[in-house]
Design a protein around this motif. Structure first.
Motif, PDB file in Angstrom:
ATOM      1  N   VAL A 277       0.859  -1.178   0.000  1.00 30.12           N
ATOM      2  CA  VAL A 277       0.000   0.000   0.000  1.00 30.12           C
ATOM      3  C   VAL A 277       0.895   1.227   0.000  1.00 30.12           C
ATOM      4  N   GLY A 278       0.777   2.043  -1.044  1.00 33.38           N
ATOM      5  CA  GLY A 278       1.577   3.252  -1.159  1.00 33.38           C
ATOM      6  C   GLY A 278       0.699   4.485  -1.107  1.00 33.38           C
ATOM      7  N   LEU A 279       1.206   5.549  -0.499  1.00 37.06           N
ATOM      8  CA  LEU A 279       0.448   6.794  -0.384  1.00 37.06           C
ATOM      9  C   LEU A 279       1.226   7.918  -1.050  1.00 37.06           C
ATOM     10  N   LEU A 280       0.576   8.570  -2.008  1.00 37.02           N
ATOM     11  CA  LEU A 280       1.152   9.717  -2.707  1.00 37.02           C
ATOM     12  C   LEU A 280       0.360  10.959  -2.321  1.00 37.02           C
ATOM     13  N   LYS A 281       1.036  11.925  -1.701  1.00 45.56           N
ATOM     14  CA  LYS A 281       0.381  13.159  -1.282  1.00 45.56           C
ATOM     15  C   LYS A 281       0.632  14.256  -2.302  1.00 45.56           C
ATOM     16  N   GLY A 282      -0.445  14.861  -2.798  1.00 47.69           N
ATOM     17  CA  GLY A 282      -0.317  15.979  -3.702  1.00 47.69           C
ATOM     18  C   GLY A 282       0.080  17.241  -2.950  1.00 47.69           C
ATOM     19  N   ALA A 283       0.577  18.219  -3.688  1.00 45.92           N
ATOM     20  CA  ALA A 283       0.993  19.476  -3.062  1.00 45.92           C
ATOM     21  C   ALA A 283      -0.185  20.343  -2.669  1.00 45.92           C
ATOM     22  N   LEU A 284      -1.358  20.072  -3.235  1.00 44.00           N
ATOM     23  CA  LEU A 284      -2.546  20.876  -2.959  1.00 44.00           C
ATOM     24  C   LEU A 284      -3.511  20.098  -2.069  1.00 44.00           C
ATOM     25  N   PRO A 285      -4.280  20.790  -1.243  1.00 42.52           N
ATOM     26  CA  PRO A 285      -5.215  20.090  -0.348  1.00 42.52           C
ATOM     27  C   PRO A 285      -6.343  19.430  -1.135  1.00 42.52           C
ATOM     28  N   GLY A 286      -6.876  18.365  -0.566  1.00 43.30           N
ATOM     29  CA  GLY A 286      -7.982  17.674  -1.212  1.00 43.30           C
ATOM     30  C   GLY A 286      -8.239  16.337  -0.545  1.00 43.30           C
ATOM     31  N   PRO A 287      -9.224  15.587  -1.034  1.00 38.72           N
ATOM     32  CA  PRO A 287      -9.605  14.298  -0.437  1.00 38.72           C
ATOM     33  C   PRO A 287      -8.663  13.171  -0.860  1.00 38.72           C
ATOM     34  N   VAL A 288      -9.039  11.960  -0.512  1.00 35.28           N
ATOM     35  CA  VAL A 288      -8.226  10.774  -0.797  1.00 35.28           C
ATOM     36  C   VAL A 288      -8.983   9.866  -1.750  1.00 35.28           C
ATOM     37  N   VAL A 289      -8.288   9.380  -2.773  1.00 37.65           N
ATOM     38  CA  VAL A 289      -8.844   8.405  -3.710  1.00 37.65           C
ATOM     39  C   VAL A 289      -7.941   7.181  -3.698  1.00 37.65           C
ATOM     40  N   ALA A 290      -8.522   6.002  -3.854  1.00 34.01           N
ATOM     41  CA  ALA A 290      -7.743   4.756  -3.883  1.00 34.01           C
ATOM     42  C   ALA A 290      -7.799   4.134  -5.270  1.00 34.01           C
ATOM     43  N   LEU A 291      -6.674   3.526  -5.670  1.00 33.10           N
ATOM     44  CA  LEU A 291      -6.564   2.764  -6.914  1.00 33.10           C
ATOM     45  C   LEU A 291      -6.045   1.382  -6.560  1.00 33.10           C
ATOM     46  N   ARG A 292      -6.594   0.367  -7.169  1.00 31.83           N
ATOM     47  CA  ARG A 292      -6.224  -1.001  -6.788  1.00 31.83           C
ATOM     48  C   ARG A 292      -5.844  -1.852  -7.990  1.00 31.83           C
ATOM     49  N   ALA A 293      -4.820  -2.693  -7.812  1.00 31.13           N
ATOM     50  CA  ALA A 293      -4.438  -3.715  -8.788  1.00 31.13           C
ATOM     51  C   ALA A 293      -4.210  -5.024  -8.050  1.00 31.13           C
ATOM     52  N   ASP A 294      -4.621  -6.142  -8.655  1.00 25.17           N
ATOM     53  CA  ASP A 294      -4.355  -7.462  -8.074  1.00 25.17           C
ATOM     54  C   ASP A 294      -3.098  -8.049  -8.703  1.00 25.17           C
ATOM     55  N   MET A 295      -2.369  -8.871  -7.936  1.00 31.23           N
ATOM     56  CA  MET A 295      -1.016  -9.275  -8.330  1.00 31.23           C
ATOM     57  C   MET A 295      -0.853 -10.753  -8.658  1.00 31.23           C
ATOM     58  N   ASP A 296      -1.782 -11.615  -8.294  1.00 28.79           N
ATOM     59  CA  ASP A 296      -1.532 -13.061  -8.339  1.00 28.79           C
ATOM     60  C   ASP A 296      -1.844 -13.677  -9.691  1.00 28.79           C
ATOM     61  N   GLY A 297      -1.113 -14.764  -9.982  1.00 31.72           N
ATOM     62  CA  GLY A 297      -1.377 -15.566 -11.167  1.00 31.72           C
ATOM     63  C   GLY A 297      -2.292 -16.728 -10.834  1.00 31.72           C
ATOM     64  N   LEU A 298      -2.405 -17.650 -11.780  1.00 34.13           N
ATOM     65  CA  LEU A 298      -3.289 -18.808 -11.640  1.00 34.13           C
ATOM     66  C   LEU A 298      -2.509 -20.110 -11.816  1.00 34.13           C
ATOM     67  N   PRO A 299      -3.001 -21.201 -11.217  1.00 34.55           N
ATOM     68  CA  PRO A 299      -2.376 -22.510 -11.434  1.00 34.55           C
ATOM     69  C   PRO A 299      -2.753 -23.077 -12.807  1.00 34.55           C
ATOM     70  N   VAL A 300      -2.225 -22.436 -13.849  1.00 28.24           N
ATOM     71  CA  VAL A 300      -2.516 -22.772 -15.242  1.00 28.24           C
ATOM     72  C   VAL A 300      -1.188 -22.881 -15.988  1.00 28.24           C
ATOM     73  N   THR A 301      -1.036 -23.890 -16.805  1.00 32.26           N
ATOM     74  CA  THR A 301       0.172 -24.051 -17.611  1.00 32.26           C
ATOM     75  C   THR A 301       0.003 -23.301 -18.931  1.00 32.26           C
ATOM     76  N   GLU A 302       0.860 -22.337 -19.181  1.00 32.20           N
ATOM     77  CA  GLU A 302       0.705 -21.456 -20.344  1.00 32.20           C
ATOM     78  C   GLU A 302       0.898 -22.203 -21.660  1.00 32.20           C
ATOM     79  N   GLU A 303       0.032 -21.858 -22.636  1.00 32.28           N
ATOM     80  CA  GLU A 303       0.122 -22.440 -23.973  1.00 32.28           C
ATOM     81  C   GLU A 303       0.230 -21.366 -25.052  1.00 32.28           C
ATOM     82  N   VAL A 304       0.611 -20.152 -24.654  1.00 33.10           N
ATOM     83  CA  VAL A 304       0.770 -19.058 -25.606  1.00 33.10           C
ATOM     84  C   VAL A 304       2.235 -18.994 -26.034  1.00 33.10           C
ATOM     85  N   ASP A 305       2.458 -18.901 -27.327  1.00 28.83           N
ATOM     86  CA  ASP A 305       3.829 -18.865 -27.854  1.00 28.83           C
ATOM     87  C   ASP A 305       4.351 -17.433 -27.789  1.00 28.83           C
ATOM     88  N   LEU A 306       4.994 -17.099 -26.688  1.00 30.87           N
ATOM     89  CA  LEU A 306       5.567 -15.782 -26.474  1.00 30.87           C
ATOM     90  C   LEU A 306       7.010 -15.933 -26.013  1.00 30.87           C
TER      91      LEU A 306
END
Length: 438
Positions: free
Chosen positions: A90-119
């Motif tokens: 959890v990271g907090l970035l404070k702007g230089a100007l006063p104001g409220p707080v907004v949250a942004l979220r991302a999930d990080m985990d993968g799945l128990p799946v064996t990849e079949e994409v040729d990359l």
């Protein structure tokens, strides 16, 4: 020639404005966000590919969390908490100007799946999951979500001198469920203070999806993604020789009848003109030899609903049907249903307020209200506490039919990486616009 040049600028990014409009501070900030997003594109792409090649399962996102935390610290975030809900950041970035707080979220985990994409950066990772050796893949696009939010962090950190309020960045583990016997995910993040000190007034999140072409954004006010429940049904018979089934009670046959019986719950027991619902048996396990009728069969599955009344009624019907069929066949039966994720509910007022921002970013014709999604998201836990908007960013290559593209969770799910840039821009703009207007 000047007119032609102007059209090219408008095509380069949606929402370009006449020069006299850019004198408005909010319009000027929007242009700065666009420029900063373009500058970070290459790094976002590199982060995504690295994360894709090194996926980690729920509550085991140690490498991913380390990359995220180091990035936020280098950007000069005011606060970086690690180890939240095992591996959350959890990271907090404070702007230089006063104001409220907004949250942004991302999930990080993968799945128990064996990849079949040729990359060239395809996952080769294998590990243990609930006692079994499995391949690991970012088959749901969480690598994209992490890279996008890291990009947004860099964009907004570079503009903090004119940023109003504070932005809380939530990098969450175990959205795809933690291992058996462990807690995790959004519910645990909340329990460990992810929405406290300071408390956001709203939260935004996104999900890349194969159901839309790249360049498209989908949203829906109100119930958007289904609730998710897990069930386990254990049928106990009496073991006997396969050549003499009358000497025992066959739990395999009983289980087969239960699977068929469960299909009548949605098709005959629920008013699906009101809300859709799904009951799926995804696993059956019983027996170890072709000529032995076993003592026991266990099946597991998922339930998806959009209404609490239907949810409870389906649970009751499942128990009645399974126990009734078992009793009629002289077998024992135990039904265990666990409520998991609530309905992902987009606050209607917040959604209406932010749709114009999404339209400005992607273009009016590329932003659509989409049907309900029977997939589930633990982003819903945040929305139970504060208003939230969760939207979708298309990841299927232009020209391909999204209905035929391998879906999220498929071993062949392939992301058109042009979706990353749109994700960064959309998330940065909605955060900035909401803070600027509150």
């Amino acid at each position: 020639m000047p007119a032609r040049t102007g059209r090219c600028c408008n095509e380069r990014f949606a929402g370009a404005r006449p020069m006299n409009d850019r004198l408005d501070p909010q319009h000027a900030a929007a242009d700065l966000i666009e420029e900063a997003a373009r500058q970070v594109e290459g790094r976002v792409l590199a982060w995504r590919r690295d994360l894709h090649a090194h996926p980690e399962l729920g509550n085991r996102e140690f490498r991913t969390a380390g990359i995220v935390a180091d990035h936020l610290r280098r950007l000069g975030f005011d606060e970086v908490r690690t180890g939240v809900a095992h591996t959350g950041v959890v990271g907090l970035l404070k702007g230089a100007l006063p104001g409220p707080v907004v949250a942004l979220r991302a999930d990080m985990d993968g799945l128990p799946v064996t990849e079949e994409v040729d990359l060239p950066f395809a996952s080769k990772v294998r590990t243990q999951w609930n006692g079994e050796e499995v391949g690991v893949m970012h088959a749901c696009g969480h690598d994209c979500h992490v890279a996008i939010l890291m990009g947004v962090a860099e964009v907004l950190a570079g503009l903090r001198a004119t940023l109003r309020g504070q932005v809380k960045f939530i990098f969450q583990p175990a959205e795809e469920m933690p291992p058996d016997g462990e807690d995790g995910g959004a519910k645990m993040m909340i329990a460990e203070g992810a929405l406290e000190k300071p408390t956001p007034r709203v939260i935004f999140g996104l999900h890349v999806t194969s159901r839309l072409n790249v360049g498209e954004i989908g949203y829906r006010p109100g119930p958007t993604m289904a609730s998710s429940d897990r069930f386990r049904i254990t049928v106990r018979g009496r073991q006997t020789h396969g050549a003499a089934p009358w000497l025992g009670v066959d739990p395999i046959v009983v289980s087969s009848q239960i699977v068929l019986g469960l299909q009548t719950i949605v098709s005959r027991g629920q008013d699906i003109t009101r809300e859709p619902a799904v009951v799926t048996v995804g696993m059956i396990r019983g027996g170890n030899r072709e000529n032995i009728i076993p003592d026991e069969v266990m099946m597991k599955g998922t339930i998806r609903t959009f209404d609490e009344g239907m949810r409870d009624d389906i649970h009751e019907q499942m128990t009645d049907i399974a126990e009734g069929i078992a009793k009629g066949n002289r077998a024992g039966c135990q039904v265990c249903i666990n409520k998991n994720y609530p309905v992902t509910y987009n606050d209607p007022a917040l959604t209406a307020q932010m749709v114009p921002t999404l339209q400005r970013v992607a273009g009016d014709e590329h932003v659509h209200e989409v049907p309900k999604v029977t997939g589930a998201e633990d982003f819903s836990y945040y929305q139970q506490l504060i208003p939230g908007l969760f939207f979708f960013v298309g990841s299927t290559e232009k020209g391909l039919d999204p209905a035929k593209a391998p879906s999220n969770h498929s071993p062949r799910y392939k992301v058109d990486e042009a979706s990353l840039s749109l994700g960064v821009r959309a998330l940065a703009h909605v955060a900035w616009d909401w803070l600027a207007t509150h």
